[in-house]
Design a protein around this motif. Structure first.
Motif, mmCIF file in Angstrom:
data_model
loop_
_atom_site.group_PDB
_atom_site.id
_atom_site.type_symbol
_atom_site.label_atom_id
_atom_site.label_comp_id
_atom_site.label_asym_id
_atom_site.label_seq_id
_atom_site.Cartn_x
_atom_site.Cartn_y
_atom_site.Cartn_z
ATOM 1 N N THR A 1 -5.247 4.983 3.058
ATOM 2 C CA THR A 1 -5.946 3.700 3.061
ATOM 3 C C THR A 1 -5.459 2.766 4.160
ATOM 4 O O THR A 1 -5.961 1.651 4.288
ATOM 5 N N LYS B 1 0.864 -1.182 0.000
ATOM 6 C CA LYS B 1 0.000 0.000 0.000
ATOM 7 C C LYS B 1 0.896 1.226 0.000
ATOM 8 O O LYS B 1 1.796 1.332 0.831
ATOM 9 N N ASP C 1 -0.742 4.449 -0.561
ATOM 10 C CA ASP C 1 -1.635 5.547 -0.184
ATOM 11 C C ASP C 1 -1.881 5.472 1.322
ATOM 12 O O ASP C 1 -2.631 4.623 1.800
#
Length: 64
Positions: free
Chosen positions: A33, A28, A30
């Motif tokens: 998130t 991940k 981002d």
């Protein structure tokens, strides 16, 4: 840190690498998130890496 010493600068670099490795491991990029657990783990990884680096550096080169 207002004026980090060489050990602290190196510790920050080590912490960045550890944090980056964790982010890559969960695939991940981002940060918005991240789950609560992922955030907590990222912080733990970064802080632990920084502290471990300083502990080792100061064992070899005490600040006093």
């Amino acid at each position: 840190m207002i004026k980090p010493n060489n050990h602290e600068i190196d510790g920050l670099a080590a912490a960045c690498q550890s944090g980056g490795a964790y982010v890559e491991s969960i695939a991940k990029t981002d940060l918005a998130t991240f789950s609560e657990n992922e955030w907590a783990t990222l912080i733990e990884v970064i802080v632990t890496s920084f502290q471990d680096h300083l502990r080792t550096a100061y064992a070899d080169d005490p600040p006093f």
